[in-house]
Design a protein around this motif. Structure first.
Motif, PDB file in Angstrom:
ATOM      1  N   TYR A 137       0.825  -1.212   0.000  1.00 14.55           N
ATOM      2  CA  TYR A 137       0.000   0.000   0.000  1.00 14.55           C
ATOM      3  C   TYR A 137       0.860   1.263   0.000  1.00 14.55           C
ATOM      4  N   ARG A 196     -10.023   6.580  -6.715  1.00 11.80           N
ATOM      5  CA  ARG A 196     -10.189   7.378  -5.499  1.00 11.80           C
ATOM      6  C   ARG A 196     -10.336   6.470  -4.272  1.00 11.80           C
ATOM      7  N   GLU A 197     -11.107   5.412  -4.433  1.00  9.69           N
ATOM      8  CA  GLU A 197     -11.287   4.456  -3.323  1.00  9.69           C
ATOM      9  C   GLU A 197      -9.959   3.784  -2.982  1.00  9.69           C
ATOM     10  N   LYS A 199      -6.945   4.933  -3.474  1.00 10.10           N
ATOM     11  CA  LYS A 199      -6.056   5.900  -2.823  1.00 10.10           C
ATOM     12  C   LYS A 199      -6.442   6.096  -1.363  1.00 10.10           C
ATOM     13  N   LYS A 200      -7.739   6.202  -1.089  1.00  9.88           N
ATOM     14  CA  LYS A 200      -8.212   6.374   0.284  1.00  9.88           C
ATOM     15  C   LYS A 200      -7.896   5.144   1.131  1.00  9.88           C
ATOM     16  N   GLU A 201      -8.154   3.966   0.588  1.00 11.14           N
ATOM     17  CA  GLU A 201      -7.889   2.719   1.323  1.00 11.14           C
ATOM     18  C   GLU A 201      -6.405   2.561   1.621  1.00 11.14           C
ATOM     19  N   ASN A 203      -4.129   4.985   1.920  1.00 18.94           N
ATOM     20  CA  ASN A 203      -3.748   5.966   2.949  1.00 18.94           C
ATOM     21  C   ASN A 203      -4.228   5.539   4.332  1.00 18.94           C
ATOM     22  N   ASN A 204      -5.445   5.034   4.400  1.00 19.93           N
ATOM     23  CA  ASN A 204      -5.986   4.589   5.684  1.00 19.93           C
ATOM     24  C   ASN A 204      -5.198   3.399   6.240  1.00 19.93           C
TER      25      ASN A 204
END
Length: 281
Positions: A137, A196-197, A199-201, A203-204
């Motif tokens: 990730y 977008r999902e 990238k968010k996942e 980062n989280n």
């Protein structure tokens, strides 16, 4: 003072009572201690190597070849001290193996990092698989960093050629959306949404597992630290080791003195209580 005849008689009697003189005879005689005294009652504990223990007995007996009851008792003491040394080493190894289990290492790392993280680690947290996922990730974040994903979108060909890990997740998104890859790749809105999902996942995941990544980086050093006992364990083991060393060296020294004094008696001399040698009367 002993007369010449008495001294000669003492020497003759001593020569008659020294036991077997041949190598084979001495070896066979020394094995008598295996069925007499302490040697016959030493228990072999569960999990111990019986063949190794018997070989240790035989080697000690062959080395010292006890010739009388007193020598057998002293050689018994040497054997017991050696056997306890072996058990101490085995116990230390077992304790260290236990302390290097993933869950124990995780607890130790939790203590060390208690000021920098509130998480208490579990054994699975420190696995190479967890670290591999973290690195995966981290790479996805790096691949997507040049693209804000607001109104611009990297071409699918560019993603496939240069953003391999992102491309893997993108294909998984097509499955999540229950779409065929051929249909999914033609829908730019779905691709934008998926990126977008992703990238968010990514980062989280990196943010929530940063402390695990930190702990994994310290795991190798922690394993090295746990190669020796620590805390109460090392104190107890050190004290016991000193005691066993004293028991062993004392038994060896007493056996040596006993044999020296016996040899002097054979020569017609007598050792008094003060340790001085007097000529036998």
């Amino acid at each position: 003072m002993a007369t010449e005849a008495q001294m000669r008689a003492n020497q003759e009697n001593a020569q008659k009572s020294t036991g077997p003189t041949s190598i084979e005879g001495k070896k066979k005689s020394s094995m008598n201690a295996m069925t007499h005294g302490i040697f016959s009652s030493i228990a072999i504990l569960p999990g111990e190597d019986e063949a190794f223990i018997l070989k240790l007995r035989e080697d000690i007996l062959a080395t010292y070849q006890p010739q009388d009851t007193m020598e057998r008792c002293l050689v018994d003491r040497i054997y017991i001290a050696m056997m306890r040394q072996v058990r101490l080493c085995q116990a230390e190894a077992a304790k260290l193996r236990m302390s290097m289990r993933p869950e124990i290492l995780a607890e130790s790392l939790s203590q060390i990092l208690r000021h920098s993280t509130i998480r208490r680690f579990k054994g699975d947290d420190l696995s190479d698989e967890m670290e591999s996922t973290y690195q995966f990730y981290l790479k996805v974040i790096e691949e997507l960093k040049p693209y804000p994903l607001i109104d611009n979108l990297p071409s699918l060909g560019l993603i496939e050629r240069n953003m391999y890990k992102t491309f893997v997740l993108l294909k998984n998104k097509a499955n999540d959306y229950q779409m065929s890859w051929e249909k999914f790749r033609e829908d730019l809105n779905q691709i934008m949404k998926a990126l977008r999902e992703i990238k968010k996942e990514a980062n989280n995941y990196v943010a929530s597992n940063k402390d695990i990544h930190l702990a994994h980086g310290l795991l190798e050093d922690m394993q090295i630290i746990h190669r020796i006992p620590h805390g109460v364990d090392i104190t107890l083991m050190t004290k016991y080791q000193v005691q066993l060393d004293n028991d062993l060296y004392r038994a060896m020294e007493v056996l040596k003195k006993y044999r020296n004094n016996k040899a002097k008696l054979i020569e017609g001399e007598l050792v008094n209580d003060g340790g001085e040698i007097e000529e036998a009367a």
